[in-house]
Design a protein around this motif. Sequence first.
Motif, PDB file in Angstrom:
ATOM      1  N   ALA A  69       0.840  -1.199   0.000  1.00 59.72           N
ATOM      2  CA  ALA A  69       0.000   0.000   0.000  1.00 59.72           C
ATOM      3  C   ALA A  69       0.881   1.257   0.000  1.00 59.72           C
ATOM      4  O   ALA A  69       0.606   2.230  -0.703  1.00 59.72           O
ATOM      5  CB  ALA A  69      -0.924  -0.008   1.215  1.00 59.72           C
ATOM      6  N   GLN A  70       1.969   1.200   0.743  1.00 61.90           N
ATOM      7  CA  GLN A  70       2.920   2.332   0.771  1.00 61.90           C
ATOM      8  C   GLN A  70       3.558   2.552  -0.590  1.00 61.90           C
ATOM      9  O   GLN A  70       3.714   3.670  -1.055  1.00 61.90           O
ATOM     10  CB  GLN A  70       4.047   2.005   1.751  1.00 61.90           C
ATOM     11  CG  GLN A  70       3.699   2.251   3.168  1.00 61.90           C
ATOM     12  CD  GLN A  70       4.841   3.005   3.845  1.00 61.90           C
ATOM     13  OE1 GLN A  70       5.861   3.312   3.232  1.00 61.90           O
ATOM     14  NE2 GLN A  70       4.635   3.322   5.112  1.00 61.90           N
ATOM     15  N   LEU A  71       3.962   1.424  -1.192  1.00 66.57           N
ATOM     16  CA  LEU A  71       4.627   1.457  -2.486  1.00 66.57           C
ATOM     17  C   LEU A  71       3.724   2.125  -3.525  1.00 66.57           C
ATOM     18  O   LEU A  71       4.171   2.915  -4.357  1.00 66.57           O
ATOM     19  CB  LEU A  71       4.898   0.010  -2.903  1.00 66.57           C
ATOM     20  CG  LEU A  71       5.871  -0.261  -4.010  1.00 66.57           C
ATOM     21  CD1 LEU A  71       7.266   0.081  -3.537  1.00 66.57           C
ATOM     22  CD2 LEU A  71       5.807  -1.746  -4.395  1.00 66.57           C
ATOM     23  N   ALA A  72       2.435   1.797  -3.440  1.00 71.96           N
ATOM     24  CA  ALA A  72       1.473   2.314  -4.408  1.00 71.96           C
ATOM     25  C   ALA A  72       1.395   3.832  -4.333  1.00 71.96           C
ATOM     26  O   ALA A  72       1.038   4.495  -5.302  1.00 71.96           O
ATOM     27  CB  ALA A  72       0.105   1.692  -4.159  1.00 71.96           C
ATOM     28  N   ALA A  73       1.720   4.379  -3.166  1.00 67.76           N
ATOM     29  CA  ALA A  73       1.630   5.827  -2.996  1.00 67.76           C
ATOM     30  C   ALA A  73       2.978   6.506  -3.195  1.00 67.76           C
ATOM     31  O   ALA A  73       3.077   7.725  -3.141  1.00 67.76           O
ATOM     32  CB  ALA A  73       1.106   6.126  -1.592  1.00 67.76           C
ATOM     33  N   ASP A  74       4.019   5.695  -3.413  1.00 66.30           N
ATOM     34  CA  ASP A  74       5.368   6.249  -3.454  1.00 66.30           C
ATOM     35  C   ASP A  74       5.783   6.573  -4.884  1.00 66.30           C
ATOM     36  O   ASP A  74       5.797   5.698  -5.746  1.00 66.30           O
ATOM     37  CB  ASP A  74       6.345   5.226  -2.844  1.00 66.30           C
ATOM     38  CG  ASP A  74       7.792   5.713  -2.869  1.00 66.30           C
ATOM     39  OD1 ASP A  74       8.029   6.890  -3.214  1.00 66.30           O
ATOM     40  OD2 ASP A  74       8.677   4.901  -2.553  1.00 66.30           O
ATOM     41  N   GLU A  75       6.151   7.820  -5.103  1.00 72.52           N
ATOM     42  CA  GLU A  75       6.573   8.219  -6.440  1.00 72.52           C
ATOM     43  C   GLU A  75       7.794   7.457  -6.922  1.00 72.52           C
ATOM     44  O   GLU A  75       7.962   7.224  -8.104  1.00 72.52           O
ATOM     45  CB  GLU A  75       6.920   9.705  -6.426  1.00 72.52           C
ATOM     46  CG  GLU A  75       5.855  10.534  -7.072  1.00 72.52           C
ATOM     47  CD  GLU A  75       6.212  11.994  -7.016  1.00 72.52           C
ATOM     48  OE1 GLU A  75       7.356  12.329  -7.387  1.00 72.52           O
ATOM     49  OE2 GLU A  75       5.340  12.765  -6.590  1.00 72.52           O
ATOM     50  N   ARG A  76       8.673   7.091  -5.999  1.00 78.53           N
ATOM     51  CA  ARG A  76       9.906   6.396  -6.385  1.00 78.53           C
ATOM     52  C   ARG A  76       9.762   4.886  -6.355  1.00 78.53           C
ATOM     53  O   ARG A  76      10.735   4.163  -6.510  1.00 78.53           O
ATOM     54  CB  ARG A  76      11.057   6.843  -5.474  1.00 78.53           C
ATOM     55  CG  ARG A  76      11.408   8.321  -5.652  1.00 78.53           C
ATOM     56  CD  ARG A  76      12.635   8.703  -4.839  1.00 78.53           C
ATOM     57  NE  ARG A  76      13.762   7.833  -5.076  1.00 78.53           N
ATOM     58  CZ  ARG A  76      14.641   7.986  -6.085  1.00 78.53           C
ATOM     59  NH1 ARG A  76      14.497   8.984  -6.922  1.00 78.53           N
ATOM     60  NH2 ARG A  76      15.628   7.145  -6.234  1.00 78.53           N
ATOM     61  N   LEU A  77       8.527   4.427  -6.119  1.00 77.03           N
ATOM     62  CA  LEU A  77       8.254   2.989  -6.139  1.00 77.03           C
ATOM     63  C   LEU A  77       9.220   2.202  -5.268  1.00 77.03           C
ATOM     64  O   LEU A  77       9.668   1.113  -5.630  1.00 77.03           O
ATOM     65  CB  LEU A  77       8.281   2.480  -7.587  1.00 77.03           C
ATOM     66  CG  LEU A  77       7.136   3.048  -8.446  1.00 77.03           C
ATOM     67  CD1 LEU A  77       7.470   2.994  -9.928  1.00 77.03           C
ATOM     68  CD2 LEU A  77       5.834   2.298  -8.158  1.00 77.03           C
ATOM     69  N   GLY A  78       9.548   2.795  -4.133  1.00 76.90           N
ATOM     70  CA  GLY A  78      10.353   2.085  -3.152  1.00 76.90           C
ATOM     71  C   GLY A  78      11.852   2.163  -3.357  1.00 76.90           C
ATOM     72  O   GLY A  78      12.615   1.612  -2.564  1.00 76.90           O
ATOM     73  N   VAL A  79      12.280   2.828  -4.430  1.00 70.54           N
ATOM     74  CA  VAL A  79      13.732   2.901  -4.673  1.00 70.54           C
ATOM     75  C   VAL A  79      14.310   4.055  -3.864  1.00 70.54           C
ATOM     76  O   VAL A  79      13.922   5.206  -4.063  1.00 70.54           O
ATOM     77  CB  VAL A  79      14.041   3.104  -6.170  1.00 70.54           C
ATOM     78  CG1 VAL A  79      15.544   3.238  -6.400  1.00 70.54           C
ATOM     79  CG2 VAL A  79      13.469   1.954  -6.989  1.00 70.54           C
ATOM     80  N   PRO A  80      15.233   3.767  -2.944  1.00 66.52           N
ATOM     81  CA  PRO A  80      15.757   4.840  -2.099  1.00 66.52           C
ATOM     82  C   PRO A  80      16.707   5.759  -2.860  1.00 66.52           C
ATOM     83  O   PRO A  80      17.288   5.375  -3.873  1.00 66.52           O
ATOM     84  CB  PRO A  80      16.523   4.091  -1.003  1.00 66.52           C
ATOM     85  CG  PRO A  80      16.879   2.782  -1.603  1.00 66.52           C
ATOM     86  CD  PRO A  80      15.824   2.456  -2.624  1.00 66.52           C
ATOM     87  N   VAL A  81      16.860   6.969  -2.362  1.00 65.86           N
ATOM     88  CA  VAL A  81      17.865   7.889  -2.897  1.00 65.86           C
ATOM     89  C   VAL A  81      19.177   7.583  -2.182  1.00 65.86           C
ATOM     90  O   VAL A  81      19.189   7.371  -0.971  1.00 65.86           O
ATOM     91  CB  VAL A  81      17.446   9.349  -2.614  1.00 65.86           C
ATOM     92  CG1 VAL A  81      18.513  10.317  -3.100  1.00 65.86           C
ATOM     93  CG2 VAL A  81      16.110   9.656  -3.266  1.00 65.86           C
ATOM     94  N   ALA A  82      20.262   7.528  -2.941  1.00 65.01           N
ATOM     95  CA  ALA A  82      21.562   7.172  -2.358  1.00 65.01           C
ATOM     96  C   ALA A  82      21.858   8.034  -1.138  1.00 65.01           C
ATOM     97  O   ALA A  82      21.756   9.258  -1.197  1.00 65.01           O
ATOM     98  CB  ALA A  82      22.663   7.344  -3.393  1.00 65.01           C
ATOM     99  N   ALA A  83      22.240   7.377  -0.034  1.00 62.91           N
ATOM    100  CA  ALA A  83      22.536   8.103   1.190  1.00 62.91           C
ATOM    101  C   ALA A  83      23.823   8.895   1.012  1.00 62.91           C
ATOM    102  O   ALA A  83      24.032   9.929   1.625  1.00 62.91           O
ATOM    103  CB  ALA A  83      22.674   7.116   2.345  1.00 62.91           C
ATOM    104  N   ASP A  84      24.679   8.372   0.128  1.00 62.15           N
ATOM    105  CA  ASP A  84      26.016   8.922  -0.013  1.00 62.15           C
ATOM    106  C   ASP A  84      26.264   9.120  -1.511  1.00 62.15           C
ATOM    107  O   ASP A  84      26.995   8.357  -2.134  1.00 62.15           O
ATOM    108  CB  ASP A  84      26.968   7.875   0.606  1.00 62.15           C
ATOM    109  CG  ASP A  84      28.410   8.260   0.494  1.00 62.15           C
ATOM    110  OD1 ASP A  84      28.684   9.438   0.174  1.00 62.15           O
ATOM    111  OD2 ASP A  84      29.256   7.375   0.704  1.00 62.15           O
TER     112      ASP A  84
END
Length: 663
Positions: free
Chosen positions: A101-116
């Motif tokens: 359900a979270q993924l469905a609302a996430d623009e990045r489809l669960g792909v994180p932005v690099a921390a570094d």
Amino acid sequence: MDFLDAARTRFAPALAPHLPEGASVETFLDLIRPANDPRFGDFQANFAMPLAKRAKKPPRELAAEIAAAAELTDLFEEPEVAGPGFINLRVKDDVLAAETAQLAADERLGVPVAADPRTITVDFSSPNVAKPMHVGHLRTTVIGDAVVRILKFQGHHVIGDNHLGDWGTQFGMLLYGYKNFRDEAAYQADAVTELARLYRTVNALGDYQAAKKKRPKLEAAVEKTRQAVTDFPPPADKAAKKQLFKLKQEAASAADALASATAKIAAIEADPSLKALADAHPEIAAAARNETAKLHAGDSENKRLWEEFLPPCLAALQVIYDRLGVRHDAVYGESFYQPMLADVVEELLQKGIAEESDGAVVVRGNVDPAGKAIPGPFVIRKGDGAFLYGTTDLATVKHHVDELGADAMLYVVDSRQGDHFANVAATARRWGYDETEFKHVSFGTVMGEDRKPFKTRSGDTIGLESLLDEAVERALAIVSENDDAKPDGPELDAAERQAVAEAVGMGGIKYADLAHNRESDYVFSWDKMLSTTGNTATYMQYAHARVCGIFRKGAVDREALRAEFVADDGAVLLTDPSERAMALQLNRFAEAVREASRDHRPNVLTDYLFDTAKAFSAFYDACPIVKAETEELKTSRLILADTTARVMAAGLGLLGIRVLERM
Ligand code: ARG
């Protein structure tokens, strides 16, 4: 959620006490993988077997111990130890539903932005501009573009760089051709086509003269190797058989070399006007080299012509890039580095990294990071003072690290240049660039269906432009046939069909390339690449359009559906195994992107997308969507379908492939 990554994070501390001396935990975490059979769970950890020896414990016992020590049960069911010591993990259904359900609302489809985030230059495409692009440029362009897109999506600062060959020996060939063979009217009408003809002419004449010179030697080699085979006594044992086989191979390759030289000679001698040119311009290769040398020495006439040739050549390249939807962030051609080369060589001499050798300047003793010797020496200045390909690459390192701030430099170049890039990296490390990551993202050759390097029937290399035309032409036939066969009649007008064909054609070529392990040679097959079934772009594009069709036919607005789902705090329901498998697959998008990026392997992503399409068809077959029993279930399934389409579009987008709502 990237459950595989979560499992790795959870297992890492539990593994620590059991690691062999000096071993990295990563090696063992890599043994956590998606399960092959969903009956055994979603993920499987196989590290207990290799670790058990040192622990002097039965692997099953060790597996149970590690599983108990890892904090897992907020995400996973109680882990199960199975077989010789596997740990099976199954994501809890309520966790999976909530994460989906979270993924469905996430623009990045669960792909994180690099921390570094890192600054990464990616050298790709990088053709020699004096001649039109051919099929050999396809892989670097397509793979490089995908690598850039994936890294950018991960949030890195990426500079896609076109390291144009705009200063090399080919320009001498153009200059010589222009001065001696030009058809002025043709040049005025279409400079690029005329320049290409001039290049081909000078090249063919040079090949002819070289072949004629070499022929007596080649004939002697054929004679000698053939005789060696004839004289060989009937082999009595394995070693002798091997020996004979080797001799036969030598004879075959000598015959090949002679045949190729003979063909080059015949090509000129069959054409009286070319033969006359060859006779009137002896030693043409040396003459062309002389033109290059004059250009490099600053000859004003040659410099002026170079400036005149470049823009139309670049414009022709741009046509191809536009069609492929490929763009670079920077174009630092070889000519850009020319003013820096003398200093590079001086500095390396002064630091004792380079040395003089017979008047040339070379770097010796290069080793790779594992300490293995790299074939050398690496020449950075010739006896006549000329700089080389490698000198430019060293200046590029200095520029990219010092001026652009590169933390990593990627080279998307074919595998035959492996030693070259190993020498560039080794020299750069000795020079002080030892914090920079150098990575040759290498790839194999494009082969024809005869398993030989892909050529036209007449043996010429295939121009990229005509290849793209053919792809679209073939795609149009497939798209039209498919449209005509629709149960309610065709849906697309001529303009739409053409637009779809362009996307299918370009997508087909790209996907076929990207779906292969980049290091292997791959066989170019129109039929396979444009097939509507199997692991192809066409199949993926149709699968995507089919999902969009569900919304169109059900008159559901996807954006509104999603907005309402979020506002209502909607739930994803996992009532059927295929529904659960679909949800898990969608959560694995982040894993696929991460793994595809790890060693720059876009085929990880194509595999994932293919599995996603298959998971969707299983789900669609098993679960009515628009006709689901309850309104809540209908919404949940629509959300799964919507997320699937978004994942497909995003995943294909990372490969530079377009999707369509309707086709
Ligand atoms: N122009 C070269 C060729 O066509 C490829 C350049 C690759 N990049 C580099 N930095 N050397 O073979």
